[in-house]
Design an enzyme around this catalytic site. Structure first.
Site, PDB file in Angstrom:
ATOM      1  N   CYS A  97      -2.891   8.768   3.091  1.00 17.31           N
ATOM      2  CA  CYS A  97      -2.387   8.327   1.637  1.00 17.31           C
ATOM      3  C   CYS A  97      -3.384   8.484   0.543  1.00 17.31           C
ATOM      4  CB  CYS A  97      -2.407   6.767   1.654  1.00 17.31           C
ATOM      5  SG  CYS A  97      -3.487   5.985   2.433  1.00 17.31           S
ATOM      6  N   GLU A 131       0.926  -1.156  -0.015  1.00 14.33           N
ATOM      7  CA  GLU A 131      -0.035   0.078  -0.004  1.00 14.33           C
ATOM      8  C   GLU A 131       0.942   1.140  -0.033  1.00 14.33           C
ATOM      9  OE1 GLU A 131      -3.223  -0.179  -0.464  1.00 14.33           O
ATOM     10  OE2 GLU A 131      -3.424  -2.069  -0.288  1.00 14.33           O
TER      11      GLU A 131
HETATM   12  P1  NAD Z   1       8.244   4.871   4.238  1.00  7.24           P
HETATM   13  O1  NAD Z   1       8.526   4.237   3.173  1.00  7.24           O
HETATM   14  O2  NAD Z   1       9.565   5.862   4.625  1.00  7.24           O
HETATM   15  O3  NAD Z   1       8.450   4.004   5.598  1.00  7.24           O
HETATM   16  C1  NAD Z   1       7.234   3.030   5.947  1.00  7.24           C
HETATM   17  C2  NAD Z   1       7.755   1.768   6.860  1.00  7.24           C
HETATM   18  O4  NAD Z   1       8.842   1.186   6.133  1.00  7.24           O
HETATM   19  C3  NAD Z   1       8.557   2.374   8.111  1.00  7.24           C
HETATM   20  O5  NAD Z   1       8.050   1.383   9.189  1.00  7.24           O
HETATM   21  C4  NAD Z   1       9.994   2.319   7.865  1.00  7.24           C
HETATM   22  O6  NAD Z   1      10.688   2.017   8.756  1.00  7.24           O
HETATM   23  C5  NAD Z   1      10.034   0.830   6.728  1.00  7.24           C
HETATM   24  N1  NAD Z   1      11.198   0.832   5.987  1.00  7.24           N
HETATM   25  C6  NAD Z   1      11.831   1.942   5.376  1.00  7.24           C
HETATM   26  N2  NAD Z   1      12.864   1.700   4.520  1.00  7.24           N
HETATM   27  C7  NAD Z   1      12.631   0.576   4.134  1.00  7.24           C
HETATM   28  C8  NAD Z   1      13.189  -0.677   3.559  1.00  7.24           C
HETATM   29  N3  NAD Z   1      14.371  -0.409   2.707  1.00  7.24           N
HETATM   30  N4  NAD Z   1      12.773  -1.982   3.750  1.00  7.24           N
HETATM   31  C9  NAD Z   1      11.670  -2.194   4.511  1.00  7.24           C
HETATM   32  N5  NAD Z   1      11.280  -1.358   5.286  1.00  7.24           N
HETATM   33  C10 NAD Z   1      11.657  -0.030   5.120  1.00  7.24           C
HETATM   34  O7  NAD Z   1       6.893   5.731   4.597  1.00  7.24           O
HETATM   35  P2  NAD Z   1       6.457   6.732   5.612  1.00  7.24           P
HETATM   36  O8  NAD Z   1       7.050   7.968   5.388  1.00  7.24           O
HETATM   37  O9  NAD Z   1       6.602   6.209   6.996  1.00  7.24           O
HETATM   38  O10 NAD Z   1       4.974   6.950   5.096  1.00  7.24           O
HETATM   39  C11 NAD Z   1       4.484   7.625   4.354  1.00  7.24           C
HETATM   40  C12 NAD Z   1       4.136   7.278   2.989  1.00  7.24           C
HETATM   41  O11 NAD Z   1       3.203   6.015   3.220  1.00  7.24           O
HETATM   42  C13 NAD Z   1       3.600   8.140   1.954  1.00  7.24           C
HETATM   43  O12 NAD Z   1       4.018   7.976   0.840  1.00  7.24           O
HETATM   44  C14 NAD Z   1       2.067   7.684   1.992  1.00  7.24           C
HETATM   45  O13 NAD Z   1       1.307   7.995   0.898  1.00  7.24           O
HETATM   46  C15 NAD Z   1       2.226   6.399   2.223  1.00  7.24           C
HETATM   47  N6  NAD Z   1       0.864   5.442   2.848  1.00  7.24           N
HETATM   48  C16 NAD Z   1       0.361   4.794   1.792  1.00  7.24           C
HETATM   49  C17 NAD Z   1      -0.956   4.231   2.583  1.00  7.24           C
HETATM   50  C18 NAD Z   1      -1.752   3.200   1.523  1.00  7.24           C
HETATM   51  O14 NAD Z   1      -2.587   2.720   2.397  1.00  7.24           O
HETATM   52  N7  NAD Z   1      -1.613   3.294   0.193  1.00  7.24           N
HETATM   53  C19 NAD Z   1      -1.215   4.551   3.751  1.00  7.24           C
HETATM   54  C20 NAD Z   1      -0.554   5.493   4.728  1.00  7.24           C
HETATM   55  C21 NAD Z   1       0.662   5.962   4.119  1.00  7.24           C
END
Ligand code: NAD
Length: 467
Positions: free
Chosen positions: A275, A241
């Site tokens: 999101c 997501e």
């Molecule tokens: P992010 O991608 O930076 O981090 C998300 C999670 O992934 C965190 O727990 C982080 O520690 C982990 N992570 C970071 N690098 C990783 C890697 N290389 N491998 C595995 N895990 C890793 O995102 P964010 O800044 O926490 O959230 C914001 C983003 O999330 C926005 O783009 C938003 O649109 C998206 N989002 C999407 C939805 C949806 O349902 N589509 C819902 C909420 C947020």
């Protein structure tokens, strides 16, 4: 605040690594908590693997009953969980309360869904059955914008389907997830549920680990691609997501006074850190002035402040990095359009006023990129075909909406939007029984509904010859 622990193999444990969690409303450390090391993560994965067979063989109805107990535990501890959400995430208490209520509701809904074995064929020669079998160890990796409900809507279907589940919250919002793990220590059998917070290094370990069968990930598209790459070696199942840049298309037959408050609320929900918020507002020429004026008025009247203040409608941005990203966009905004509300920040705390930019077109980061904060462009269009084409130009495809007095026409236009959820006269209308997921660069697979539950299973055919 009581101390926080990781949940590993049914035990509450500490760590040599300490995370300092920042309250975004004050920029002060609000709590310390343990951060998982690679050794702790590996021991959680090993415990989850050990726990899997017995949980898989636990009757479905008993697993559903565990989820109902989880819902009850969330309800009974709602006050504390909501307080933690506001402290770590910044959202107003009413929004945190709603998140907690939703988390319990999701558990109850998931517990009500059945995955009965289907008879595909039954004739003189064969009986063919399809079962939905669990995958093994599932890891849920989540973002910081809805830290509790997002964790729960991954955990509940994973557990009901018979998997063991390891939750990794975002490094900046680990508290509500850790407390949930503590509350569920004696509700879910040891190893079946683990919660491990981190300073940012455990996500890649999970996505590469051969003993993890599936990753359910919510976060940015850039990270989603990395998850997919890392998962390839062990062919993990994935639900991704990811980001969105949802368009709302506002036709010139609308009653501006009645839709403007809805558009505003759905664009700035959670201070724009949603999101599926409206991120690009396309307005037909005849009502462009009126919509801009109405949205600017609402933005100017909005109450931004500490989520603990009951008057607050919009809390701060969740973390410094996000605040700096949005501050840079505010600096750029006058170059690409006219800022008619907001445009200002306030410290201490990561506060940004709801910002409206009009007379702006594509070709700049305020429109083309996902703006995960309270800054929204209003773009003018002439024909519906033009609006649909421009809306679909985005590489993202999470949600989209059409606003019109003619809902039949609205549904036809909505069906031409390249996105996972297309709404008419509403946006972000999600519910536990309705699937949601992204098209294009917004992700893979769906969450919620029976379809979402099936994503935590493999389809197994049992084909019995009768002769
Ligand atoms: P992010 O991608 O930076 O981090 C998300 C999670 O992934 C965190 O727990 C982080 O520690 C982990 N992570 C970071 N690098 C990783 C890697 N290389 N491998 C595995 N895990 C890793 O995102 P964010 O800044 O926490 O959230 C914001 C983003 O999330 C926005 O783009 C938003 O649109 C998206 N989002 C999407 C939805 C949806 O349902 N589509 C819902 C909420 C947020």
């Amino acid at each position: 605040m009581n101390p926080f622990h990781l949940l590993i193999d049914g035990q509450l444990v500490g760590s040599t690594q300490v995370l300092h969690v920042i309250d975004p409303a004050t920029e002060q450390v609000v709590a310390e908590c343990p951060g998982g090391t690679p050794e702790l993560a590996n021991s959680a994965i090993a415990a989850a693997k050990r726990a899997f067979p017995a949980w898989r063989d636990t009757p479905y109805a008993a697993r559903a009953e565990v989820l109902r107990t989880v819902a009850r535990v969330i309800d009974e501890n709602a006050e504390e969980l909501s307080r933690l959400i506001t402290a770590e995430q910044g959202k107003p208490r009413a929004a945190a309360d709603f998140e907690t209520v939703m988390a319990a509701a999701v558990c109850r809904y998931v517990a009500s869904v059945t995955l009965d074995t289907e008879v595909l064929e039954d004739d003189a020669s064969h009986r063919v059955l399809r079962r939905h079998v669990p995958l093994g160890v599932v890891a849920g990796i989540v973002a910081w914008n809805f830290p509790l409900v997002m964790a729960v809507y991954k955990m509940a279907p994973a557990l009901l389907a018979g998997n063991s589940f390891l939750l990794k919250p975002s490094p900046t919002t680990p508290l509500s997830a850790l407390r949930l793990g503590e509350l569920l220590k004696d509700v879910v059998p040891p190893g079946v549920l683990s919660v491990i917070s981190d300073g940012g290094d455990i996500g890649p370990l999970l996505t590469r680990h051969p003993d993890i069968a599936k990753i359910s990930f919510t976060g940015s598209t850039v990270t989603g691609r990395s998850v997919m790459r890392n998962a390839a070696d062990s062919l993990k199942r994935l639900t991704l997501e990811l980001g969105g840049n949802d368009a709302a298309i506002v036709l010139d037959d609308v009653d501006v006074a009645s839709i403007a408050p809805k558009l505003f609320a759905l664009a700035f929900l959670n201070s724009g850190q949603t999101c599926m918020a409206i991120k690009r507002i396309f307005v037909q020429a005849a009502v462009y002035e009126e919509v801009c004026t109405a949205l600017a008025k609402l933005a100017n009247e909005a109450i931004v402040g500490n989520g603990l203040d009951p008057k607050t409608q919009f809390g701060p941005l969740q973390n410094r990095k996000q605040f700096e990203t949005i501050s840079r966009l505010l600096d750029l905004a006058p170059r690409y359009g006219k800022v008619i509300a907001g445009g200002t920040v306030e410290r201490p705390g990561f506060y940004v006023r709801p910002t409206i930019v009009r007379d702006i077109e594509e070709g700049n980061p305020l429109v083309d990129e996902e703006v995960f904060g309270p800054v929204r462009p209003i773009l003018k269009f002439t024909t519906v075909n033009e609006a649909v084409e421009r809306a679909n130009q985005s590489p993202y495809g999470l949600g989209g909406s059409v606003w019109t007095a003619d809902s039949v026409k609205g549904a036809e236009i909505a069906s031409r939007l390249e996105c996972g959820s297309a709404w008419v006269n509403q946006h972000f209308a999600v519910a536990p029984q309705i699937p949601f997921g992204g098209a294009k660069q917004s992700g893979l697979g769906v969450e919620f509904s029976r379809d979402g539950l099936l994503e935590y299973t493999n389809s197994q055919v049992i084909n019995i010859a009768k002769t």
